[in-house]
Design a protein around this motif. Structure first.
Motif, short mmCIF file in Angstrom:
data_model
loop_
_atom_site.label_atom_id
_atom_site.label_comp_id
_atom_site.label_asym_id
_atom_site.label_seq_id
_atom_site.Cartn_x
_atom_site.Cartn_y
_atom_site.Cartn_z
N VAL A 129 37.71 58.61 117.50
CA VAL A 129 39.03 58.72 116.82
C VAL A 129 39.81 59.72 115.78
O VAL A 129 39.35 60.19 114.95
N ILE A 130 41.19 59.40 115.72
CA ILE A 130 41.99 60.64 115.49
C ILE A 130 42.97 59.63 115.38
O ILE A 130 43.56 58.99 115.69
N ASP A 131 43.65 60.22 114.22
CA ASP A 131 45.42 59.79 113.74
C ASP A 131 46.35 60.79 114.03
O ASP A 131 46.07 62.41 113.88
N LEU A 132 47.37 61.24 114.60
CA LEU A 132 48.26 62.06 115.01
C LEU A 132 49.63 61.52 114.21
O LEU A 132 50.42 61.05 114.53
N THR A 133 49.72 63.31 114.31
CA THR A 133 50.58 64.25 113.29
C THR A 133 51.75 64.27 114.30
O THR A 133 51.73 65.83 115.16
N VAL A 134 53.32 64.10 115.39
CA VAL A 134 54.14 64.49 115.99
C VAL A 134 55.20 64.90 114.88
O VAL A 134 56.11 64.49 114.29
N SER A 135 55.01 66.75 114.52
CA SER A 135 56.68 66.81 114.55
C SER A 135 56.41 68.45 114.88
O SER A 135 56.38 69.04 115.93
N ILE A 136 57.73 69.68 113.94
CA ILE A 136 58.37 70.32 114.12
C ILE A 136 56.82 71.73 114.40
O ILE A 136 56.81 72.38 115.24
N ALA A 137 56.57 70.55 113.73
CA ALA A 137 55.13 71.72 113.22
C ALA A 137 54.57 71.84 113.86
O ALA A 137 54.15 71.26 114.71
#
Length: 489
Positions: free
Chosen positions: A150-158
């Motif tokens: 289980v993981i939370d994902l942040t989608v960004s330019i970095a």
């Protein structure tokens, strides 16, 4: 005293074992279950890799919550890699150890409850103790996999954080591991399509998106909602639109409202809807709110420019009768007094948190909704700061709401008599009025906490946050000056 002694004894037992890793590894099959969490934390902190590899193979709990350790308390990739090597051995075994019950590896930013239960508290390594976000069982519908990550994902330019990139690659290389992405946060529109090829969206329970208003962005975001069939919480934050794209934005808004309404109709599990600066709602609120298949528990419309017809619909919407949280902060409500009252009456039996801050309310509006507020028997938090109220009406509200059994925090605007000019606080008058309000609370005799907030000062760069014991702290002027006028038995 007994609990403290028990914690110290567990610490001593753990540290004694880690001094001799061979002994610690040999004892894992017979080690009491209650010693495992503390031994694991100590081994993680000290980078006892051999012990961690062995513990990964015999973990005696269904879930190993590593997220909080790695994100905030003990960010150590070396220790994580040792645990994952042990889990690799576990997955390769035909017959597992009788002790091992591991089913879920949770790398989300939660897990305090587990470590607190078994180790007392992780505070000795971190002062940050946020309560975990409640979610449903991660393994629901995926019991065929040997292990669920289980993981939370942040989608960004970095670039992806090292931990996230490592775990995504680890899961990708293993066939009998299921990746469950519980929350996706989109911070950059150009990378929305990456998620469609990286994670299975059917597991996602929460989506937060910062959208930049142009048609291409909306087209990218549409498939995300289409595939998140188990979504419970949707948060859409709309970036301010530059003037040169206003014409194309207006064209895209109508299309997006239709699209969003269609997608909301498909979300059978949606319970919480947050929309901030959502210009597309203007004139279309009824179209959006009538689409959820089940009643909402949370509705937040922050800084959304709405028409009177939109606000009228709030009092008539059948999907808002079971609200627990309602926020209309920054939404002008001065023309919908009766419909706001009706909305509060409709959800009076369930409403717990209400935020009507900076909504353009005045005495007449507050007097109109006061009877409905007194019906909100479950209300815990009430925020009315940033509106205009007289001392007489404020006292009236304090008296009428004294009978609500669960109300623990009330935030009101400073009475208008506190100002010598617009946004020009007269300090002595303000202090005197607060003293009189405190006397009213004392007469009522019910323990409660009230915060009275001034408008940001027009002359000074800072405002003051203080209470009656006065401890002074300075904050940016965009914050409200707040005086605590608590009366506690």
């Amino acid at each position: 005293m007994g609990n403290s002694l028990q914690v110290r004894l567990l610490d001593l037992a753990s540290w004694s074992l880690l001094k001799h890793q061979d002994l610690a590894i040999a004892s894992l099959e017979t080690l009491p279950t209650e010693l495992f969490p503390q031994l694991f934390l100590d081994a993680f902190q000290l980078k006892c890799t051999e012990t961690l590899r062995a513990m990964g193979q015999v973990w005696p709990f269904p879930t190993l919550p590593l997220g909080r350790l790695l994100h905030e308390i003990l960010p150590c990739m070396k220790s994580l890699e040792a645990v994952m090597e042990g889990i690799d051995v576990l997955l390769a075994q035909e017959v597992h150890s009788r002790r091992c019950k591991l089913q879920v590896l949770d790398l989300g930013p939660i897990g305090d409850q587990f470590w607190y239960q078994w180790c007392g508290t992780p505070v000795r390594w971190s002062s940050k103790g946020k309560a975990p976000r409640p979610v449903e069982s991660a393994r629901k519908g995926h019991t065929s996999a040997r292990l669920e990550v289980v993981i939370d994902l942040t989608v960004s330019i970095a670039p992806l954080p090292k931990l996230t990139a490592y775990m995504l690659n680890w899961v990708k290389e293993r066939k009998d591991v299921h990746l469950c992405c519980r929350k996706i946060t989109f911070l950059h529109n150009s990378f929305i399509d990456m998620c469609l090829n990286t994670v299975k969206l059917s597991c996602v329970q929460e989506v937060e998106a910062n959208l930049y208003w142009k048609t291409s962005t909306l087209e990218l975001f549409a498939p995300i909602l289409d595939q998140t069939k188990n979504l419970q919480r949707l948060i859409i934050l709309c970036t301010e639109v530059p003037r040169h794209i206003w014409p194309s934005m207006l064209k895209g808004e109508s299309w997006f409202v239709t699209l969003l309404s269609t997608q909301l109709f498909q979300l059978h599990s949606l319970r919480e809807l947050y929309l901030e600066s959502a210009t597309f709602l203007k004139g279309h609120l009824d179209q959006v709110l009538r689409c959820p298949r089940t009643p909402l528990e949370t509705l937040s419309l922050t800084g959304c420019p709405l028409l009177e017809q939109d606000l009228t619909h709030l009092g008539q919407c059948p999907n808002l009768t079971q609200l627990k949280e309602l926020s209309l902060r920054g939404t002008l409500l001065s023309r919908v007094r009766d419909h706001l009252r009706l909305l509060l009456e409709n959800c009076a039996s369930t409403l717990q948190d209400l935020d009507l801050g900076m909504c353009g309310l005045q005495d007449s509006h507050l007097e109109a909704i006061l009877p409905a507020l007194t019906l909100c028997s479950q209300l815990r938090i009430l925020k009315l700061f940033g509106n205009r109220v007289s001392r007489a009406v404020l006292v009236q509200m304090l008296r009428h709401l004294a009978g609500l059994p669960h109300l623990t925090l009330e935030v009101y605007p400073a009475p208008q008599e506190s100002y010598s000019a617009p946004k020009r606080l007269h300090q002595k008058t303000f202090d005197l009025l607060c003293a009189r309000l405190r006397a009213v609370l004392r007469d009522l005799g019910k323990p409660r906490v009230i915060l009275v907030s001034t408008e940001p000062c027009s002359l000074h760069g800072k405002a003051l946050l203080y209470n009656f014991e006065p401890t002074m702290s300075s904050y940016p002027c965009c914050h409200y000056q707040t005086q605590k006028i608590s009366f506690l038995n």
